[in-house]
Scaffold this active site. Structure first.
Site, PDB file in Angstrom:
ATOM      1  N   HIS A   1      -1.860 -39.198  21.629  1.00  9.70           N
ATOM      2  CA  HIS A   1      -0.510 -38.687  21.425  1.00  9.70           C
ATOM      3  C   HIS A   1       0.514 -39.695  21.957  1.00  9.70           C
ATOM      4  O   HIS A   1       1.508 -40.020  21.288  1.00  9.70           O
ATOM      5  CB  HIS A   1      -0.318 -37.362  22.193  1.00  9.70           C
ATOM      6  CG  HIS A   1      -0.905 -36.166  21.527  1.00  9.70           C
ATOM      7  ND1 HIS A   1      -2.247 -35.974  21.405  1.00  9.70           N
ATOM      8  CD2 HIS A   1      -0.306 -35.064  20.952  1.00  9.70           C
ATOM      9  CE1 HIS A   1      -2.471 -34.819  20.792  1.00  9.70           C
ATOM     10  NE2 HIS A   1      -1.304 -34.247  20.499  1.00  9.70           N
TER      11      HIS A   1
ATOM     12  N   GLU B   1      -0.700 -35.139  30.292  1.00  2.87           N
ATOM     13  CA  GLU B   1      -1.723 -34.216  29.815  1.00  2.87           C
ATOM     14  C   GLU B   1      -3.018 -34.928  29.462  1.00  2.87           C
ATOM     15  O   GLU B   1      -3.949 -34.315  28.921  1.00  2.87           O
ATOM     16  CB  GLU B   1      -1.201 -33.448  28.583  1.00  2.87           C
ATOM     17  CG  GLU B   1      -0.033 -32.531  28.888  1.00  2.87           C
ATOM     18  CD  GLU B   1       0.477 -31.797  27.653  1.00  2.87           C
ATOM     19  OE1 GLU B   1       0.017 -32.109  26.529  1.00  2.87           O
ATOM     20  OE2 GLU B   1       1.331 -30.907  27.806  1.00  2.87           O
TER      21      GLU B   1
ATOM     22  N   TYR C   1       0.860  -1.186   0.000  1.00  5.82           N
ATOM     23  CA  TYR C   1       0.000   0.000   0.000  1.00  5.82           C
ATOM     24  C   TYR C   1       0.897   1.237   0.000  1.00  5.82           C
ATOM     25  O   TYR C   1       1.755   1.391   0.869  1.00  5.82           O
ATOM     26  CB  TYR C   1      -0.918   0.033   1.224  1.00  5.82           C
ATOM     27  CG  TYR C   1      -1.963   1.134   1.123  1.00  5.82           C
ATOM     28  CD1 TYR C   1      -3.248   0.857   0.713  1.00  5.82           C
ATOM     29  CD2 TYR C   1      -1.634   2.459   1.396  1.00  5.82           C
ATOM     30  CE1 TYR C   1      -4.209   1.862   0.586  1.00  5.82           C
ATOM     31  CE2 TYR C   1      -2.568   3.479   1.264  1.00  5.82           C
ATOM     32  CZ  TYR C   1      -3.850   3.168   0.858  1.00  5.82           C
ATOM     33  OH  TYR C   1      -4.772   4.172   0.714  1.00  5.82           O
TER      34      TYR C   1
ATOM     35  N   GLU D   1      10.822   5.900  17.118  1.00  3.31           N
ATOM     36  CA  GLU D   1      10.948   5.393  15.749  1.00  3.31           C
ATOM     37  C   GLU D   1      12.333   5.737  15.206  1.00  3.31           C
ATOM     38  O   GLU D   1      13.048   4.868  14.706  1.00  3.31           O
ATOM     39  CB  GLU D   1       9.855   6.023  14.889  1.00  3.31           C
ATOM     40  CG  GLU D   1       9.918   5.642  13.419  1.00  3.31           C
ATOM     41  CD  GLU D   1       8.973   6.443  12.552  1.00  3.31           C
ATOM     42  OE1 GLU D   1       8.728   6.023  11.410  1.00  3.31           O
ATOM     43  OE2 GLU D   1       8.486   7.510  13.005  1.00  3.31           O
ATOM     44  N   HIS D   2      12.694   7.003  15.264  1.00  2.00           N
ATOM     45  CA  HIS D   2      14.008   7.471  14.816  1.00  2.00           C
ATOM     46  C   HIS D   2      14.759   8.046  16.018  1.00  2.00           C
ATOM     47  O   HIS D   2      14.223   8.903  16.733  1.00  2.00           O
ATOM     48  CB  HIS D   2      13.884   8.583  13.774  1.00  2.00           C
ATOM     49  CG  HIS D   2      13.025   8.239  12.591  1.00  2.00           C
ATOM     50  ND1 HIS D   2      11.733   8.717  12.451  1.00  2.00           N
ATOM     51  CD2 HIS D   2      13.273   7.469  11.514  1.00  2.00           C
ATOM     52  CE1 HIS D   2      11.224   8.256  11.313  1.00  2.00           C
ATOM     53  NE2 HIS D   2      12.136   7.498  10.722  1.00  2.00           N
TER      54      HIS D   2
ATOM     55  N   ASN E   1      -3.741   6.192   5.888  1.00  3.03           N
ATOM     56  CA  ASN E   1      -4.479   7.014   6.853  1.00  3.03           C
ATOM     57  C   ASN E   1      -5.230   6.125   7.846  1.00  3.03           C
ATOM     58  O   ASN E   1      -5.060   4.906   7.872  1.00  3.03           O
ATOM     59  CB  ASN E   1      -5.423   7.973   6.123  1.00  3.03           C
ATOM     60  CG  ASN E   1      -6.483   7.238   5.305  1.00  3.03           C
ATOM     61  OD1 ASN E   1      -6.755   6.053   5.523  1.00  3.03           O
ATOM     62  ND2 ASN E   1      -7.079   7.942   4.363  1.00  3.03           N
TER      63      ASN E   1
ATOM     64  N   GLN F   1      10.778  15.813  10.753  1.00  4.22           N
ATOM     65  CA  GLN F   1       9.717  14.885  11.126  1.00  4.22           C
ATOM     66  C   GLN F   1       8.410  15.620  11.391  1.00  4.22           C
ATOM     67  O   GLN F   1       7.333  15.140  11.049  1.00  4.22           O
ATOM     68  CB  GLN F   1      10.124  14.071  12.354  1.00  4.22           C
ATOM     69  CG  GLN F   1      11.312  13.174  12.103  1.00  4.22           C
ATOM     70  CD  GLN F   1      11.160  12.363  10.835  1.00  4.22           C
ATOM     71  OE1 GLN F   1      10.273  11.513  10.735  1.00  4.22           O
ATOM     72  NE2 GLN F   1      12.012  12.608   9.849  1.00  4.22           N
TER      73      GLN F   1
ATOM     74  N   ASP G   1      15.559   8.185   5.466  1.00 11.61           N
ATOM     75  CA  ASP G   1      14.260   8.173   4.807  1.00 11.61           C
ATOM     76  C   ASP G   1      14.368   7.811   3.330  1.00 11.61           C
ATOM     77  O   ASP G   1      13.438   7.239   2.758  1.00 11.61           O
ATOM     78  CB  ASP G   1      13.598   9.550   4.923  1.00 11.61           C
ATOM     79  CG  ASP G   1      12.944   9.764   6.275  1.00 11.61           C
ATOM     80  OD1 ASP G   1      12.734   8.778   6.998  1.00 11.61           O
ATOM     81  OD2 ASP G   1      12.646  10.924   6.607  1.00 11.61           O
TER      82      ASP G   1
ATOM     83  N   GLN H   1     -11.064   0.118   0.808  1.00  7.70           N
ATOM     84  CA  GLN H   1     -11.436  -0.744  -0.321  1.00  7.70           C
ATOM     85  C   GLN H   1     -10.211  -1.396  -0.954  1.00  7.70           C
ATOM     86  O   GLN H   1     -10.280  -2.538  -1.428  1.00  7.70           O
ATOM     87  CB  GLN H   1     -12.242   0.033  -1.360  1.00  7.70           C
ATOM     88  CG  GLN H   1     -11.507   1.160  -2.071  1.00  7.70           C
ATOM     89  CD  GLN H   1     -11.647   2.486  -1.362  1.00  7.70           C
ATOM     90  OE1 GLN H   1     -11.928   2.532  -0.172  1.00  7.70           O
ATOM     91  NE2 GLN H   1     -11.448   3.570  -2.099  1.00  7.70           N
TER      92      GLN H   1
ATOM     93  N   HIS I   1       5.771  16.123   8.535  1.00  8.76           N
ATOM     94  CA  HIS I   1       4.946  15.046   7.987  1.00  8.76           C
ATOM     95  C   HIS I   1       3.466  15.342   8.179  1.00  8.76           C
ATOM     96  O   HIS I   1       2.681  15.268   7.241  1.00  8.76           O
ATOM     97  CB  HIS I   1       5.295  13.712   8.645  1.00  8.76           C
ATOM     98  CG  HIS I   1       6.462  13.031   8.022  1.00  8.76           C
ATOM     99  ND1 HIS I   1       6.402  12.468   6.768  1.00  8.76           N
ATOM    100  CD2 HIS I   1       7.712  12.810   8.474  1.00  8.76           C
ATOM    101  CE1 HIS I   1       7.574  11.923   6.472  1.00  8.76           C
ATOM    102  NE2 HIS I   1       8.390  12.127   7.487  1.00  8.76           N
TER     103      HIS I   1
ATOM    104  N   SER J   1       4.837   9.886  12.406  1.00  8.49           N
ATOM    105  CA  SER J   1       6.296   9.858  12.422  1.00  8.49           C
ATOM    106  C   SER J   1       6.820  10.554  13.674  1.00  8.49           C
ATOM    107  O   SER J   1       6.187  11.471  14.209  1.00  8.49           O
ATOM    108  CB  SER J   1       6.840  10.555  11.176  1.00  8.49           C
ATOM    109  OG  SER J   1       8.237  10.392  11.093  1.00  8.49           O
TER     110      SER J   1
END
Length: 444
Positions: free
Chosen positions: A426, A421, A136, A333-334, A220, A265, A367, A197, A268, A243
């Site tokens: 088994h 068990e 995506y 993250e960074h 999003n 950052q 990046d 979708q 963004h 971010s």
């Protein structure tokens, strides 16, 4: 006179430091009931009606007038045309970035392995790629060719047979750099679908969109909600939040550099987070002054200002141990270690998505073109998650090949545990092999 950014200043010595930091870090990516209901409706519709539902939703949300999925399909020839038509500098930069990303990820490829025990039993692991991956890629206001490279190249290096990309094109506007990146990264099919979708089409398959094994890539809140909903039908990489960057500085870095790293950052979106930590109060003051002076020069000034005002923070800490504790608490993250001898900090850092070491290593390089993946865990999930990589597009199968002696020896252990068990089938299954070896030996 330039207006100073409304960025929070904190000290780890503040009585209410923990409470105020927690409030700034708090970000909930889970959608509300209305978003969830809308996503559920779209997923069910695409699952039931396939192409027709995906086309209707795309026309509605992206303001298109398509009647067939063919109109929402880009051919490999179209991707190649986009690449060949780029200005020379863009084509060369894209190719250079792709080569560096590919070279780095080649080092990640795990190998199958096995070993033989004394009784002849063979144990091991077989590594195999996924059959088909879905990528995506955001479109419209946020179009990122770098995301195409970062998501598709590891899949290609992993040996994935088919890579399917979806990218929304609001008002029918195509981003040529995104298409060129898809050509360069070896994407096999591209559909101009977006939102829930698109996730549904990849997860369930339609008459035209093939069902994939895993969906990766940011989007999003509707995309994130849809990815969470289809997990289990397909694999996903992560639920990505805004971010974020955490910079640790020791007073020796140009404050303009650090201000722009924070901006990189914050630009963004309004939910992005920029944090700086230093034991040097004078440097925090200098960076704040640089931010005030440089902020009006930014094309995305309004977004940066909103981001810094809502979630940005400059933190004064007591010493290096204090700073290291903050790193692990925030799990950014960074992480930029803008310090002398950044290697000295590594043993103390347990939680970070990517670590940028030294004064010259701007996060922005990661990046686009440094090589390591820029798809990273956000919102503190670096405590238990890792960057996207080749391993995300492969799976591992255990190998167990028992010799007669090995089966008999393991069977005795398995029998005792299975009967403990109360799983007698088994136990008896294992005991048959033990009895076979005993009988076989008695006949010799």
């Amino acid at each position: 006179m330039n207006a100073a950014p409304a960025i929070t200043r904190l000290s780890t010595r503040d009585v209410d430091f923990s409470r105020r930091l927690d409030a700034l870090l708090d970000w909930e990516g889970v959608s509300d009931g209305a978003v969830q209901a809308r996503v559920d409706e779209l997923l069910a519709d695409v699952k039931a009606r396939g192409d027709a539902a995906a086309i209707e939703a795309t026309n509605r949300f992206d303001r298109l007038a398509a009647t067939t999925m063919q109109e929402l399909t880009l051919t490999p020839a179209r991707l190649e045309q986009a690449y060949n038509s780029l200005p020379d500098d863009q084509r060369e930069a894209l190719a250079a970035a792709a080569e560096r990303i590919r070279r780095y990820h080649e080092h990640q490829k795990p190998e199958s392995w096995q070993y033989t025990e004394a009784d002849g039993t063979v144990l091991g692991q077989q590594v195999a790629p996924l059959d088909r991956a879905g990528i995506y890629v955001p479109g419209g206001k946020a179009a990122y060719p770098s995301s195409v490279l970062m998501n598709a190249i590891p899949a290609q290096v992993a040996g994935v047979s088919e890579i399917v990309m979806v990218v929304p094109t609001p008002d029918g506007v195509l981003n040529e750099l995104v298409l060129a990146a898809a050509h360069l990264a070896g994407v096999d099919q591209v559909f101009t679908l977006g939102g829930a979708q698109a996730v549904a089409a990849l997860a369930y398959g339609t008459e035209s969109v093939p069902r994939v094994d895993k969906i990766v890539g940011p989007g999003n809140i509707y995309v994130a909600t849809a990815k969470r909903a289809v997990f289990g039908q397909v694999g996903i990489d992560m639920i990505a939040g805004p971010s974020e960057i955490l910079i640790v500085a020791d007073g020796g870095t140009d404050p303009d550099w650090l201000a722009m790293d924070l901006f990189s950052q914050a630009e963004h979106d309004e939910d992005a987070q920029a944090i700086m930590v230093s034991c040097d109060r004078a440097q925090l003051d200098a960076v704040e002054a640089s931010m005030t002076r440089l902020l009006p020069t930014l094309e995305r000034e309004a977004i940066v200002r909103a981001s810094l005002g809502a979630r940005g923070v400059l933190i004064h800490c007591a010493d290096e141990e204090d700073a290291a504790a903050l790193i692990n608490r925030i799990a950014p993250e960074h992480l930029e270690l803008s310090v002398d001898e950044p290697e000295r900090w590594l043993p103390r850092i347990r939680h970070a998505g990517a670590i940028f070491m030294g004064r010259y290593t701007a996060e922005a390089l990661g990046d686009y073109c440094a090589g390591p993946n820029h798809v990273l865990p956000t919102s503190g999930t670096a405590r238990f998650s890792s960057p996207l990589g080749v391993y995300d597009f492969q799976k591992r199968s255990s190998l167990i090949h028992c010799s007669a002696d090995g089966a008999a020896e393991l069977g005795e252990v398995a029998s005792v545990l299975a009967r403990g068990e109360a799983l007698t089938a088994h136990a008896r299954s294992a005991e048959y092999r033990t009895e076979y070896r005993t009988l076989h030996r008695s006949r010799r």
